[in-house]
Motif scaffolding. Structure first.
Motif, mmCIF file in Angstrom:
data_model
loop_
_atom_site.group_PDB
_atom_site.id
_atom_site.type_symbol
_atom_site.label_atom_id
_atom_site.label_comp_id
_atom_site.label_asym_id
_atom_site.label_seq_id
_atom_site.Cartn_x
_atom_site.Cartn_y
_atom_site.Cartn_z
ATOM 1 N N UNK A 50 0.828 -1.203 0.000
ATOM 2 C CA UNK A 50 0.000 0.000 0.000
ATOM 3 C C UNK A 50 0.867 1.258 0.000
ATOM 4 N N UNK A 51 1.966 1.237 0.742
ATOM 5 C CA UNK A 51 2.870 2.386 0.792
ATOM 6 C C UNK A 51 3.596 2.622 -0.526
ATOM 7 N N UNK A 77 5.658 4.695 -8.677
ATOM 8 C CA UNK A 77 4.877 3.714 -9.442
ATOM 9 C C UNK A 77 5.759 2.802 -10.292
ATOM 10 N N UNK A 78 6.908 2.423 -9.754
ATOM 11 C CA UNK A 78 7.798 1.487 -10.441
ATOM 12 C C UNK A 78 7.372 0.060 -10.151
ATOM 13 N N UNK A 79 8.347 -0.818 -10.059
ATOM 14 C CA UNK A 79 8.095 -2.227 -9.775
ATOM 15 C C UNK A 79 8.283 -2.467 -8.283
ATOM 16 N N UNK A 80 7.331 -3.159 -7.679
ATOM 17 C CA UNK A 80 7.373 -3.479 -6.252
ATOM 18 C C UNK A 80 7.567 -4.985 -6.097
ATOM 19 N N UNK A 128 3.552 -1.459 -10.606
ATOM 20 C CA UNK A 128 2.489 -0.668 -9.986
ATOM 21 C C UNK A 128 1.743 0.207 -10.984
ATOM 22 N N UNK A 129 2.378 0.557 -12.083
ATOM 23 C CA UNK A 129 1.712 1.373 -13.107
ATOM 24 C C UNK A 129 0.596 0.593 -13.807
ATOM 25 N N UNK A 130 0.619 -0.734 -13.721
ATOM 26 C CA UNK A 130 -0.383 -1.584 -14.373
ATOM 27 C C UNK A 130 -1.505 -2.015 -13.427
ATOM 28 N N UNK A 131 -1.405 -1.626 -12.147
ATOM 29 C CA UNK A 131 -2.411 -2.009 -11.156
ATOM 30 C C UNK A 131 -3.527 -0.976 -11.163
ATOM 31 N N UNK A 132 -4.773 -1.442 -11.345
ATOM 32 C CA UNK A 132 -5.916 -0.525 -11.384
ATOM 33 C C UNK A 132 -6.600 -0.401 -10.021
ATOM 34 N N UNK A 133 -6.490 -1.433 -9.177
ATOM 35 C CA UNK A 133 -7.034 -1.346 -7.825
ATOM 36 C C UNK A 133 -6.371 -2.382 -6.932
ATOM 37 N N UNK A 134 -6.429 -2.112 -5.628
ATOM 38 C CA UNK A 134 -5.969 -3.054 -4.607
ATOM 39 C C UNK A 134 -7.114 -3.223 -3.627
#
Length: 72
Positions: A27-28, A34-37, A50-56
């Motif tokens: 979440x942080x 918005x790179x790779x986590x 993270x740039x490809x994630x639309x929701x968590x």
């Protein structure tokens, strides 16, 4: 352990089992660049763009990690 649902661009979804610290770290990560986590889950190690994630969505309650049949 918590179940976390990641919605991805294009309509895909990834369901992961993570400990509370990993959920907080994920979440942080959205507050950054918005790179790779990198996430370690019960299902293995994941690199999440993270740039490809639309929701968590963090599902309520603890994850039921027990599989199988039988009593108690």
């Amino acid at each position: 352990m918590r179940r976390v649902e990641l919605g991805l661009e294009g309509g895909g979804m990834l369901l992961l089992t993570m400990d509370d610290d990993a959920v907080t770290a994920l979440q942080g990560a959205f507050g950054g660049d918005r790179g790779v986590h990198a996430a370690t889950t019960d299902e293995g190690d994941h690199a999440v763009d993270l740039a490809k994630v639309t929701y968590v969505r963090v599902l309520p309650g603890e994850a039921n990690t027990r599989l199988g049949f039988g009593g108690s």
